[in-house]
Design a protein around this motif. Structure first.
Motif, PDB file in Angstrom:
ATOM      1  N   ASP A 380       0.837  -1.204   0.000  1.00 24.93           N
ATOM      2  CA  ASP A 380       0.000   0.000   0.000  1.00 24.93           C
ATOM      3  C   ASP A 380       0.874   1.257   0.000  1.00 24.93           C
ATOM      4  O   ASP A 380       0.624   2.211  -0.746  1.00 24.93           O
ATOM      5  CB  ASP A 380      -0.900   0.035   1.233  1.00 24.93           C
ATOM      6  N   GLU A 381       1.876   1.266   0.880  1.00 20.36           N
ATOM      7  CA  GLU A 381       2.718   2.459   0.981  1.00 20.36           C
ATOM      8  C   GLU A 381       3.557   2.656  -0.279  1.00 20.36           C
ATOM      9  O   GLU A 381       3.681   3.774  -0.779  1.00 20.36           O
ATOM     10  CB  GLU A 381       3.629   2.374   2.211  1.00 20.36           C
ATOM     11  N   LEU A 382       4.135   1.583  -0.792  1.00 23.71           N
ATOM     12  CA  LEU A 382       4.912   1.717  -2.018  1.00 23.71           C
ATOM     13  C   LEU A 382       4.040   2.209  -3.167  1.00 23.71           C
ATOM     14  O   LEU A 382       4.450   3.075  -3.952  1.00 23.71           O
ATOM     15  CB  LEU A 382       5.551   0.375  -2.385  1.00 23.71           C
ATOM     16  N   GLU A 383       2.842   1.685  -3.259  1.00 30.23           N
ATOM     17  CA  GLU A 383       1.940   2.102  -4.330  1.00 30.23           C
ATOM     18  C   GLU A 383       1.549   3.564  -4.186  1.00 30.23           C
ATOM     19  O   GLU A 383       1.490   4.300  -5.188  1.00 30.23           O
ATOM     20  CB  GLU A 383       0.688   1.223  -4.349  1.00 30.23           C
ATOM     21  N   GLU A 384       1.295   4.000  -2.958  1.00 27.50           N
ATOM     22  CA  GLU A 384       0.911   5.397  -2.748  1.00 27.50           C
ATOM     23  C   GLU A 384       2.016   6.337  -3.208  1.00 27.50           C
ATOM     24  O   GLU A 384       1.762   7.323  -3.924  1.00 27.50           O
ATOM     25  CB  GLU A 384       0.594   5.644  -1.269  1.00 27.50           C
ATOM     26  N   TRP A 385       3.251   6.081  -2.823  1.00 30.48           N
ATOM     27  CA  TRP A 385       4.362   6.935  -3.232  1.00 30.48           C
ATOM     28  C   TRP A 385       4.548   6.882  -4.749  1.00 30.48           C
ATOM     29  O   TRP A 385       4.804   7.912  -5.382  1.00 30.48           O
ATOM     30  CB  TRP A 385       5.651   6.498  -2.534  1.00 30.48           C
ATOM     31  N   PHE A 386       4.421   5.701  -5.323  1.00 29.85           N
ATOM     32  CA  PHE A 386       4.632   5.519  -6.757  1.00 29.85           C
ATOM     33  C   PHE A 386       3.569   6.239  -7.572  1.00 29.85           C
ATOM     34  O   PHE A 386       3.875   6.884  -8.586  1.00 29.85           O
ATOM     35  CB  PHE A 386       4.629   4.022  -7.066  1.00 29.85           C
ATOM     36  N   ARG A 387       2.320   6.158  -7.158  1.00 31.40           N
ATOM     37  CA  ARG A 387       1.219   6.742  -7.930  1.00 31.40           C
ATOM     38  C   ARG A 387       1.047   8.238  -7.699  1.00 31.40           C
ATOM     39  O   ARG A 387       0.347   8.891  -8.472  1.00 31.40           O
ATOM     40  CB  ARG A 387      -0.086   6.009  -7.616  1.00 31.40           C
ATOM     41  N   HIS A 388       1.667   8.784  -6.664  1.00 33.02           N
ATOM     42  CA  HIS A 388       1.453  10.191  -6.326  1.00 33.02           C
ATOM     43  C   HIS A 388       2.743  10.998  -6.357  1.00 33.02           C
ATOM     44  O   HIS A 388       2.981  11.860  -5.516  1.00 33.02           O
ATOM     45  CB  HIS A 388       0.770  10.303  -4.956  1.00 33.02           C
ATOM     46  N   VAL A 412       5.872  -9.675  -0.627  1.00 28.96           N
ATOM     47  CA  VAL A 412       5.486  -8.351  -1.131  1.00 28.96           C
ATOM     48  C   VAL A 412       5.454  -8.321  -2.659  1.00 28.96           C
ATOM     49  O   VAL A 412       4.521  -7.770  -3.255  1.00 28.96           O
ATOM     50  CB  VAL A 412       6.429  -7.260  -0.586  1.00 28.96           C
ATOM     51  N   VAL A 413       6.467  -8.906  -3.315  1.00 30.67           N
ATOM     52  CA  VAL A 413       6.497  -8.875  -4.786  1.00 30.67           C
ATOM     53  C   VAL A 413       5.238  -9.485  -5.401  1.00 30.67           C
ATOM     54  O   VAL A 413       4.655  -8.906  -6.326  1.00 30.67           O
ATOM     55  CB  VAL A 413       7.779  -9.531  -5.318  1.00 30.67           C
ATOM     56  N   PRO A 414       4.760 -10.640  -4.911  1.00 34.55           N
ATOM     57  CA  PRO A 414       3.509 -11.171  -5.497  1.00 34.55           C
ATOM     58  C   PRO A 414       2.325 -10.223  -5.336  1.00 34.55           C
ATOM     59  O   PRO A 414       1.474 -10.133  -6.229  1.00 34.55           O
ATOM     60  CB  PRO A 414       3.284 -12.470  -4.718  1.00 34.55           C
ATOM     61  N   GLU A 415       2.291  -9.487  -4.220  1.00 33.03           N
ATOM     62  CA  GLU A 415       1.206  -8.524  -4.017  1.00 33.03           C
ATOM     63  C   GLU A 415       1.342  -7.352  -4.984  1.00 33.03           C
ATOM     64  O   GLU A 415       0.352  -6.879  -5.566  1.00 33.03           O
ATOM     65  CB  GLU A 415       1.208  -8.028  -2.569  1.00 33.03           C
ATOM     66  N   LEU A 416       2.566  -6.878  -5.189  1.00 33.37           N
ATOM     67  CA  LEU A 416       2.788  -5.806  -6.165  1.00 33.37           C
ATOM     68  C   LEU A 416       2.450  -6.276  -7.571  1.00 33.37           C
ATOM     69  O   LEU A 416       1.876  -5.529  -8.374  1.00 33.37           O
ATOM     70  CB  LEU A 416       4.245  -5.341  -6.100  1.00 33.37           C
TER      71      LEU A 416
END
Length: 446
Positions: A380-388, A412-416
């Motif tokens: 969730d946190e990685l995605e938030e930083w990446f998308r914003h 984590v990688v499978p979730e990403l």
């Protein structure tokens, strides 16, 4: 297709026992991993199995840990390790796709040596080499090279800029198809495709050419981690990957937008630079399990080491006489890593931390973002930083190795991947292809 959409880039920051300052004391850590090739080989293969873009080896030219005597030094881990270019040359033949990044200083090596070494690594790896440019930040390193103290901050960057002009010029010594190997005509190369650098500057006089053919990537990928004003300007001029440290999304966004503006001001395309903050993930199948893992590591922090680490991050300022349960006093900035000093000061002030609380808080991430939670929460946190507009990817700093890297790759990688944020297979063979960076064309003959 994956190649047509923006994907999150991943680097694995490999410090042999783990990134946490007390990692070497953990029951699962490989305490002597710094000089164990099989340990590194297995780590890099794990990262390649996770389809990471690259692995990243930090380095210093000496023991940079602050210590007053041998007894204090004996409490530190990670004071011995392979020279990174030598290690990556060996790892190049045990891996196939993953990028191989090594740190090397512009302050204590000649540019011809460095250009040749990284060109050689690029050839040995089939185009997977990257150079993390540093200027070195400790007097301990200077004392191994006939100096009592390091150069001042401005002088280090002034030298580094000229160093870069020499190195990139040497990488362009030969055009891609310069070598003919024509036995019948007796011509080994086409002289029209040779470029003699003949550089004469303030710090260096280098004629050239480089005595190796042009690297497969044209130039190995250039990484830079400075966050001071000088560091950011240097990155904007030269870097293709910017490694940085931020505590929250707002800081990350400000840096991300600022560095892209600086890149544009240097006449470069901001879309050809990747910003990859460091992230220190502690992963559990539940939040409570992750918190327990982190707490167990924190209990292993030796107060002597914790205070020494804080001293190092503050630029070797002696705070041994300050009360550990009192606030960090006002201290002058030194000639060390200016950006890291400012980050630590800001953390102490904004969170109202005592010296003891401060050294415990930086024992893990050392200024990088600590994320504790389940694979979904970390993603969730990685995605938030990446998308914003906070990051193009992340340099992952596992707390303990090999467990921390295994957890990230397996959980984590499978979730990403499920979210469509990372690749499901390598599309290219070079690091530039992984990162979506163009291959530099050879400079035309002057």
């Amino acid at each position: 297709m994956e190649a047509e959409r923006r994907l999150l880039h991943l680097g694995a920051f490999l410090v042999a026992p783990g990134y946490h300052v007390a990692s070497w004391r953990h029951p699962h850590a490989h305490a002597d991993g710094g000089t164990d090739f099989a340990h590194y080989r297995d780590l890099v293969r794990t990262a390649e199995r996770g389809l990471f873009d690259l692995v990243f080896l930090s380095d210093g030219l000496g023991i940079r840990t602050p210590y007053r005597d041998e007894e204090e030094l004996s409490r530190w881990g990670r004071i011995v390790q392979f020279e990174p270019l030598t290690l990556l040359s060996a790892l190049a033949v045990t891996t196939e796709r993953i990028g191989l990044a090594a740190t090397a200083s512009t302050s204590y090596i000649e540019p011809f040596h460095l250009a040749r070494k990284f060109a050689s690594l690029d050839h040995l790896s089939g185009g997977r080499a990257a150079w993390n440019v540093v200027t070195s930040v400790t007097d301990a390193e200077a004392r191994n090279f006939s100096r009592d103290t390091q150069l001042d901050h401005a002088a280090r960057y002034h030298r580094a800029r000229e160093f870069m002009r020499v190195v990139t010029g040497l990488w362009d010594s030969w055009e891609d198809d310069a070598f003919l190997y024509d036995k019948e005509s007796g011509r080994f190369f086409d002289p029209a495709k040779l470029h003699i650098l003949d550089h004469r500057g303030e710090h260096f006089a280098v004629r050239g050419p480089l005595n190796i053919t042009r690297p497969p990537q044209g130039h190995p990928v250039v990484i830079q981690a400075g966050a001071s004003p000088d560091g950011q300007d240097f990155a904007a001029e030269w870097a293709e990957v910017v490694f940085t440290a931020h505590q929250d999304l707002a800081q990350a966004q400000a840096f991300y937008r600022g560095i892209r503006a600086r890149v544009a001001a240097h006449g470069r395309d901001p879309d050809q630079v990747r910003v990859m903050p460091g992230i220190f993930p502690v992963i559990g199948r539940t939040r409570a399990e992750a918190e327990d893992k982190y707490a167990a590591l924190q209990e292993l922090v030796d107060p002597v080491v914790g205070l020494g680490l804080l001293t190092l991050l503050l630029g070797d300022v002696d705070i041994s006489g300050c009360p550990l349960d009192g606030p960090l006093p006002e201290l002058p900035l030194t000639e060390g890593s200016v950006s890291r000093q400012q980050l630590v000061y800001q953390k102490a002030r904004s969170e109202g931390l005592t010296i003891r609380q401060l050294y415990r808080s930086v024992a893990g991430g050392r200024g990088h973002r600590i994320v504790i939670g389940t694979p979904e929460q970390v993603a969730d946190e990685l995605e938030e930083w990446f998308r914003h507009e906070g990051a193009d990817g992340f340099n992952v700093m596992p707390p303990v190795l090999p467990d921390g890297l295994d957890d990230f790759v397996d959980l984590v990688v499978p979730e990403l991947r499920r979210r469509g944020l990372v690749r499901s297979e390598y599309q290219g063979s070079t690091l530039r292809e992984h990162l979506g960076l163009p291959r530099p064309a050879a400079r035309p003959r002057s």
